[in-house]
Enzyme design. Structure first.
Site, PDB file in Angstrom:
ATOM      1  N   LYS A   1       0.802  -1.228   0.000  1.00 48.22           N
ATOM      2  CA  LYS A   1       0.000   0.000   0.000  1.00 48.22           C
ATOM      3  C   LYS A   1       0.835   1.279   0.000  1.00 48.22           C
ATOM      4  O   LYS A   1       0.362   2.330  -0.449  1.00 48.22           O
ATOM      5  CB  LYS A   1      -0.937   0.002   1.210  1.00 48.22           C
ATOM      6  CG  LYS A   1      -2.080  -1.000   1.136  1.00 48.22           C
ATOM      7  CD  LYS A   1      -3.158  -0.545   0.184  1.00 48.22           C
ATOM      8  CE  LYS A   1      -4.413  -1.398   0.304  1.00 48.22           C
ATOM      9  NZ  LYS A   1      -5.502  -0.917  -0.552  1.00 48.22           N
TER      10      LYS A   1
ATOM     11  N   SER B   1      -8.699  -0.424   6.698  1.00 48.27           N
ATOM     12  CA  SER B   1      -8.670  -1.386   7.794  1.00 48.27           C
ATOM     13  C   SER B   1      -7.275  -1.502   8.393  1.00 48.27           C
ATOM     14  O   SER B   1      -7.083  -2.138   9.419  1.00 48.27           O
ATOM     15  CB  SER B   1      -9.123  -2.769   7.309  1.00 48.27           C
ATOM     16  OG  SER B   1      -8.198  -3.289   6.367  1.00 48.27           O
TER      17      SER B   1
ATOM     18  N   GLU C   1      -9.706 -13.985  -4.119  1.00 48.18           N
ATOM     19  CA  GLU C   1     -10.556 -13.417  -3.069  1.00 48.18           C
ATOM     20  C   GLU C   1     -10.880 -14.481  -2.033  1.00 48.18           C
ATOM     21  O   GLU C   1     -10.903 -15.684  -2.344  1.00 48.18           O
ATOM     22  CB  GLU C   1     -11.887 -12.923  -3.653  1.00 48.18           C
ATOM     23  CG  GLU C   1     -11.797 -11.678  -4.490  1.00 48.18           C
ATOM     24  CD  GLU C   1     -13.172 -11.205  -4.935  1.00 48.18           C
ATOM     25  OE1 GLU C   1     -13.527 -10.059  -4.595  1.00 48.18           O
ATOM     26  OE2 GLU C   1     -13.876 -11.958  -5.624  1.00 48.18           O
TER      27      GLU C   1
ATOM     28  N   GLY D   1     -15.929 -13.107   0.693  1.00 46.30           N
ATOM     29  CA  GLY D   1     -16.020 -11.779   0.089  1.00 46.30           C
ATOM     30  C   GLY D   1     -15.695 -11.800  -1.382  1.00 46.30           C
ATOM     31  O   GLY D   1     -14.666 -11.296  -1.815  1.00 46.30           O
TER      32      GLY D   1
ATOM     33  N   ASP E   1     -16.940 -10.285  -4.057  1.00 44.85           N
ATOM     34  CA  ASP E   1     -17.620  -9.226  -4.795  1.00 44.85           C
ATOM     35  C   ASP E   1     -17.049  -9.012  -6.196  1.00 44.85           C
ATOM     36  O   ASP E   1     -17.800  -8.781  -7.155  1.00 44.85           O
ATOM     37  CB  ASP E   1     -17.572  -7.913  -4.012  1.00 44.85           C
ATOM     38  CG  ASP E   1     -16.163  -7.511  -3.618  1.00 44.85           C
ATOM     39  OD1 ASP E   1     -15.557  -8.217  -2.792  1.00 44.85           O
ATOM     40  OD2 ASP E   1     -15.656  -6.500  -4.141  1.00 44.85           O
TER      41      ASP E   1
ATOM     42  N   SER F   1       1.027  -9.793  -0.673  1.00 45.44           N
ATOM     43  CA  SER F   1       0.774  -8.360  -0.556  1.00 45.44           C
ATOM     44  C   SER F   1       1.188  -7.724   0.763  1.00 45.44           C
ATOM     45  O   SER F   1       1.401  -6.509   0.811  1.00 45.44           O
ATOM     46  CB  SER F   1      -0.703  -8.070  -0.810  1.00 45.44           C
ATOM     47  OG  SER F   1      -1.513  -8.782   0.110  1.00 45.44           O
TER      48      SER F   1
END
Length: 321
Positions: A57, A82, A208, A212, A214, A304
């Protein structure tokens, strides 16, 4: 949603890489003969758990904050996250001489909140199951004159995240497939932009948690789908709907999304000697469980992040954890 002009291009990812040079870590690419033998392919692991703040990030946050004009830079930034984006924006703000306010869920891992505050950010809490983090952050931006830095749905954020895949390919050359986690979709969108821009035949697969899915559902239906807020140990992927920009990229470039229920943290620790948080381990889980499908001879994974406190790590890695 359809677009005729891509939100970002390979040149945007390259521009982000130039801006991050000497600021972000060029994280290592690890190999494991044991892993290769288990899955029948040559696996290259891009270890973003060794990135600044412990996750990819920082790339997108710094690329975005560093591009603010002086007047907006001086007023500060606000973000919602989060944990990993929270830390990334806090550190980017500190490095660039400005301030950050971060909206975080009340149940965010304590280590992530402590790290965010340690980088100098003000933390505002909310209930992720009843509150609207984006609305709260936008309200703070308006009230205080701050610039909102979204966790994934911004061209500069997406381009910054794509530099992880760009670095991987610079080291490995062409790969048959790239597998990366999917939360809001910024990492996989930036990665797919870099990969397809250099090697169009390379498959790009997102991962995923089953709780979750989506993005998988959205790709199947051809529109952004909202699911209940995921209750998953992979807190970095607890996103109910894909981003608007990230989905525009991913529906065009992704070759598929697979689901996992095993985060593979124990294998990473015992065999690879690295610590991964649940979200960071999902690509490895997809590989080890066979859910990534038939593998090409050479495959890359983006692991990640590794932000997890010792007690939670031990609990999740314990038998039946």
């Amino acid at each position: 949603m359809t677009t005729t002009t891509p939100p970002i291009t390979l040149d945007d990812v390259r521009s982000a890489a130039a801006r991050l040079h000497g600021v972000a870590h060029r994280t290592p690419v690890l190999r494991s003969r044991t892993l290769d033998a288990l899955v029948g392919a040559e696996v290259h692991l891009k270890c973003e758990n060794f990135q600044r703040v412990g996750a990819f990030k920082f790339r997108g946050a710094y690329n975005t904050v560093s591009r603010l004009p002086p007047d907006r830079m001086s007023r500060g930034v606000v973000a919602y996250s989060s944990g990993n984006h929270a830390q990334a924006v806090a550190l980017a703000a500190r490095e660039l001489g400005t301030t950050a306010v971060v909206v975080m869920p009340e149940d965010a891992p304590p280590s992530k909140r402590a790290a965010t505050e340690g980088y100098g950010a003000e933390v505002v809490s909310y209930d992720r199951y009843t509150g609207d983090r984006a609305a709260l952050a936008e309200s703070l931006a308006t009230e205080r004159g701050l610039t909102l830095v979204p966790p994934y749905d911004h061209p500069h954020v997406i381009a910054g995240q794509g530099t992880a895949a760009l670095e991987l390919l610079e080291e490995t050359g062409e790969l048959g497939a790239l597998i990366a986690p999917v939360g809001g979709g910024g990492l996989i969108a930036g990665s797919a932009t870099a990969v397809k821009g250099l090697y169009p035949a390379t498959r790009v697969v997102g991962v995923e948690p089953e709780a979750g899915d989506d993005t998988r559902r959205s790709l199947e239906e051809g529109r952004r789908v909202t699911v209940p807020v995921p209750r998953t140990i992979a807190d970095g992927q607890a996103v109910p709907t894909p981003g608007e920009l990230t989905f525009a990229v991913n529906r065009r470039l992704l070759d598929g999304v697979v689901l996992v229920d095993d985060e593979a943290m124990r294998f990473a620790f015992t065999r690879l000697k690295i610590v991964l948080e649940p979200s960071g381990a999902t690509p490895l889980a997809a590989l080890l469980t066979g859910r990534a499908g038939p593998l090409p001879p050479r495959v890359g994974l983006i692991l990640s992040g590794g932000n997890i406190d010792a007690e939670r790590f031990a609990r999740l890695c314990a038998p039946g954890g």
